[in-house]
Design an enzyme around this catalytic site. Structure first.
Site, short mmCIF file in Angstrom:
data_model
loop_
_atom_site.label_atom_id
_atom_site.label_comp_id
_atom_site.label_asym_id
_atom_site.label_seq_id
_atom_site.Cartn_x
_atom_site.Cartn_y
_atom_site.Cartn_z
N GLU A 176 41.34 38.87 37.37
CA GLU A 176 42.59 38.19 36.95
C GLU A 176 43.24 38.58 35.17
O GLU A 176 42.85 37.85 34.42
CB GLU A 176 42.37 36.34 36.97
N LYS A 213 44.08 39.61 40.57
CA LYS A 213 45.06 38.31 40.33
C LYS A 213 45.79 38.15 39.20
O LYS A 213 45.53 38.41 38.57
CB LYS A 213 44.30 36.45 40.10
#
Length: 295
Positions: A176, A213
């Site tokens: 992420e 993400k």
């Protein structure tokens, strides 16, 4: 590795619920839920209260596998129980929802226009415990604030170095590298980030799977190449501070990108609501996020 879980995450219709607020963000999350700081005297009591909130969400009839593929937990939640089962087991066995664990310990100070992750203490032990608790994958967050190529490279480098350790323990990492929605030149940052990610993905061992993400991009569908990369199990999006309505509108325009919302998921929920009100609000929210995720 549970093949049924891999298949569900790779090709299932739905989204990932992010229930992993921790540390400094927890009092804010509880306040939005209608619980003031005078309701708990210390950190342990605070985590007890937040587990009650998460238990209410997870056990709600609205929180089900028809719309939700997976859920990201904070370590404290992983180590607690719901109806006599560890949270990850309850999610998978009772709900058919794949459990993930947030493993980072927060962000370092800004350097080169980015915030790397702080050094992770006891990472190997945490990953081994996650595997014992039947966690499927992990999540770790960095933040990019400026279009600084050196900084962006360092973020991706750190993420993939740790991802390799996670893969070695038999877990699937969610990488992420969040792009701050308030950044100037966001579109340029996203393009540099995409190229750095592709370079690192191409270098992974055959058969190694990761998830990404990412902030919903400023230019629609800019991350299509990442979705097609053979090592990528799924690309999910964080709401990044957008309200639910705006986040869903932006998400729906990005084909193949599914939600992994935290703040947007709990929007409108309150401790004071009756079960009927709570479940109806959560059901409407989940349906809206699901609809935006299946475009």
């Amino acid at each position: 590795m549970n093949k049924e879980q891999v298949e569900r995450i790779h090709s299932g219709k739905g989204f990932i619920a992010a229930l992993d607020q921790s540390g400094g963000s927890t009092p804010k999350a509880l306040l939005q839920y209608g619980i003031k700081e005078d309701r708990y005297a210390n950190e342990e009591e605070m985590y007890g209260v937040v587990h009650e909130m998460r238990t209410r969400i997870i056990t709600s009839p609205a929180f089900n596998a028809d719309a939700i593929l997976g859920a990201i937990l904070f370590e404290n939640t992983m180590n607690r129980t719901i109806e006599g089962k560890f949270t990850a087991d309850y999610l998978w066995e009772n709900k058919g929802i794949v459990p993930f664990l947030k493993i980072d310990e927060g962000l370092a100070d800004v350097q080169n226009g980015v915030q790397l992750m702080k050094p992770m203490t006891g990472l190997t032990e945490r990953l081994k415990l996650a595997a014992e608790r039947n966690i499927f994958g992990t999540k770790m967050r960095s933040v990019i604030k400026e279009a600084n190529p050196e900084g962006i490279k360092k973020v991706v480098e750190q993420q993939f170095d740790i991802a390799k350790q996670i893969l070695a323990e038999g877990l699937i990492p969610i990488i992420e590298p969040e792009v701050d929605i308030h950044s100037a030149n966001r579109d340029h940052i996203e393009r540099v980030l995409k190229e750095e990610l592709l370079e690192r993905l191409h270098a992974l061992d055959p058969g190694a799977n990761v998830m990404l993400k990412l902030t919903i991009p400023s230019e629609d569908n800019v991350y299509q190449a990442l979705m097609k990369e053979p090592h990528v199990l799924r690309v999910v999006a964080l709401s990044g501070g957008f309200g639910m309505k705006e986040a869903n509108e932006k998400l729906a325009r990005n084909h193949g990108l599914i939600a992994s919302f935290s703040r947007a998921l709990s929007e409108g929920l309150a401790a004071q609501q009756s079960d009927e009100q709570f479940n109806a609000t959560l059901s409407n929210t989940i349906q809206a996020i699901y609809n935006a995720s299946i475009t």
